[in-house]
Design an enzyme around this catalytic site. Structure first.
Site, PDB file in Angstrom:
ATOM      1  N   MET A  26      -8.153   2.965  -8.822  1.00  0.00           N
ATOM      2  CA  MET A  26      -9.456   2.828  -8.160  1.00  0.00           C
ATOM      3  C   MET A  26      -9.969   4.218  -7.759  1.00  0.00           C
ATOM      4  SD  MET A  26      -9.391  -0.766  -6.149  1.00  0.00           S
ATOM      5  CE  MET A  26      -8.573  -0.205  -4.689  1.00  0.00           C
ATOM      6  N   GLY A  27      -9.440   5.253  -8.415  1.00  0.00           N
ATOM      7  CA  GLY A  27      -9.891   6.611  -8.120  1.00  0.00           C
ATOM      8  C   GLY A  27      -9.272   7.160  -6.858  1.00  0.00           C
ATOM      9  N   HIS A  30      -4.327  10.957  -6.314  1.00  0.00           N
ATOM     10  CA  HIS A  30      -3.402  11.882  -5.651  1.00  0.00           C
ATOM     11  C   HIS A  30      -2.203  12.108  -6.579  1.00  0.00           C
ATOM     12  CE1 HIS A  30      -1.131   8.264  -4.840  1.00  0.00           C
ATOM     13  NE2 HIS A  30      -2.126   7.754  -4.141  1.00  0.00           N
ATOM     14  N   HIS A  33      -0.679   9.160  -8.498  1.00  0.00           N
ATOM     15  CA  HIS A  33      -1.369   8.701  -9.715  1.00  0.00           C
ATOM     16  C   HIS A  33      -1.072   9.641 -10.894  1.00  0.00           C
ATOM     17  CE1 HIS A  33      -4.306   7.008  -6.632  1.00  0.00           C
ATOM     18  NE2 HIS A  33      -3.996   5.945  -7.338  1.00  0.00           N
ATOM     19  N   GLN A  68     -11.154  -7.532  -5.308  1.00  0.00           N
ATOM     20  CA  GLN A  68      -9.869  -7.545  -4.609  1.00  0.00           C
ATOM     21  C   GLN A  68      -9.992  -7.147  -3.139  1.00  0.00           C
ATOM     22  OE1 GLN A  68      -8.309  -4.434  -7.416  1.00  0.00           O
ATOM     23  NE2 GLN A  68      -7.161  -3.742  -5.641  1.00  0.00           N
ATOM     24  N   SER A 193      -4.138   6.501  -1.307  1.00  0.00           N
ATOM     25  CA  SER A 193      -5.525   6.933  -1.111  1.00  0.00           C
ATOM     26  C   SER A 193      -5.938   6.720   0.344  1.00  0.00           C
ATOM     27  CB  SER A 193      -6.459   6.143  -2.020  1.00  0.00           C
ATOM     28  OG  SER A 193      -6.079   6.359  -3.351  1.00  0.00           O
ATOM     29  N   ARG A 194      -5.350   5.716   0.991  1.00  0.00           N
ATOM     30  CA  ARG A 194      -5.756   5.404   2.365  1.00  0.00           C
ATOM     31  C   ARG A 194      -5.178   6.385   3.386  1.00  0.00           C
ATOM     32  NH1 ARG A 194      -5.765  -0.197   0.268  1.00  0.00           N
ATOM     33  NH2 ARG A 194      -7.933  -0.902   0.373  1.00  0.00           N
TER      34      ARG A 194
HETATM   35  O1  PAF Z   1      -3.463  -0.372  -7.500  1.00  0.00           O
HETATM   36  C1  PAF Z   1      -4.695  -0.239  -7.638  1.00  0.00           C
HETATM   37  O2  PAF Z   1      -5.244   0.857  -7.506  1.00  0.00           O
HETATM   38  C2  PAF Z   1      -5.546  -1.450  -7.992  1.00  0.00           C
HETATM   39  O3  PAF Z   1      -5.084  -2.594  -7.367  1.00  0.00           O
HETATM   40  C3  PAF Z   1      -5.678  -1.678  -9.508  1.00  0.00           C
HETATM   41  C4  PAF Z   1      -4.334  -2.001 -10.153  1.00  0.00           C
HETATM   42  C5  PAF Z   1      -6.269  -0.429 -10.162  1.00  0.00           C
HETATM   43  C6  PAF Z   1      -6.614  -2.850  -9.779  1.00  0.00           C
HETATM   44  O4  PAF Z   1      -7.885  -2.616  -9.260  1.00  0.00           O
END
Ligand code: PAF
Length: 289
Positions: A26-27, A30, A33, A68, A193-194
């Site tokens: 979801m961008g 960090h 990822h 989500q 990210s949070r």
């Molecule tokens: O883990 C995440 O960042 C999200 O839940 C995902 C897997 C990209 C789905 O939106």
């Protein structure tokens, strides 16, 4: 590196690729990822379909998935850092960034949804109704768009990994799922990210979640089996420090159900609020090794 925004562009870019590694995000990327992109490449290089040992093609998707998020969650304020994210992907050797718009991703309405089984209603799912339906739906759609050979997810989102791994098995998706270890800061805090929401003082306190899980893990290894008492102790210790735990739970790692004293493959899962920020973490353990 190419950046594409539509499924048509994505398919045109990927049509001659024999082997594709995929990291959905979801961008707000960090080091955790970026580690997943490295792991994707490593798996492509040794994949049995990769007879010529080519580097293959690593795709990262960036899409903040409204489906989500609960109505009171941080969809609106979720950090969107696209230029920074694509810079990091380029530096990491990613081949394609797929960043669809909401209109490209979802018809209005999206009638077909992926409804995970009972696991979607426990732990994080109990706190975030509909969350795992939203995750499973977007990930299945992304899988159909990218058609990856290998997909990599971080185990920090442990329940998400279980839901998605199970979906791939039950729906016979021809994708190798790789579940990667959590990347931590030096003080133990799981990268997320949070974490960017934490104040300086909260950031100093945040590693206490990992410390509490590590202590519980130590007690399990030492032979304690009163799971409920151990969970209650950790909850109380965190509350005393000002945390608001949603759950601290010892579970079987395969299905996240409550373990018996004989179960060996366990995971300790935690979700707790520190100020306005909700952090999750987990630790796996195999008893008797
Ligand atoms: O883990 C995440 O960042 C999200 O839940 C995902 C897997 C990209 C789905 O939106």
């Amino acid at each position: 590196m190419e950046i594409v925004h539509t499924v048509a562009e994505l398919r045109a870019r990927l049509k001659s690729e024999l082997i594709i590694g995929f990291v959905p995000t979801m961008g707000n990327l960090h080091a955790g990822h970026i580690d997943l992109t490295r792991i994707a490449r490593e798996h492509l290089l040794v994949h049995p379909f990769n007879l010529a040992a080519t580097p293959g093609c690593v795709v990262v998707s960036i899409f903040v998935n409204r489906l989500q998020f609960g109505p009171k969650e941080d969809f609106g304020s979720y950090p969107r850092t696209f230029a920074d994210d694509t810079g990091k992907c380029r530096a990491a050797g990613v081949d394609v960034v797929f960043a669809p718009t909401e209109a490209e991703m979802y018809p209005v309405p999206q009638h077909y949804l992926v409804e995970p089984p009972a696991i979607q209603h426990i732990l994080d799912g109990a706190m975030r109704p509909g969350h795992f339906r939203g995750v499973a739906t977007v990930v299945l759609k992304l899988f159909n768009m990218v058609q990856p050979t290998v997909a990599v997810f971080g185990k920090k989102d442990y329940q998400q990994c279980r839901v998605l791994d199970n979906m791939v098995q039950q729906l016979n998706l021809p994708i190798q799922m790789v579940l990667a270890n959590t990347v931590r800061a030096e003080d133990g805090l799981a990268l997320s990210s949070r974490n960017g929401y934490l104040s300086a003082a909260e950031r100093l306190e945040a590693p206490q979640l990992f410390a509490a899980l590590s202590k519980l893990k130590g007690n399990l290894i030492a032979g304690e089996r009163n799971f409920a008492a151990m969970e209650a102790d950790v909850t109380a210790a965190l509350q005393e420090r000002g945390w608001k735990p949603d759950y601290i739970a010892v579970r079987r790692s395969d299905d996240l159900l409550e373990p018996s004293a004989a179960d060996k493959k366990l995971v300790i899962l935690a979700a707790a609020r520190l100020g306005a920020t909700r952090l999750i973490d987990n630790l796996e353990l195999m008893l008797g090794e």
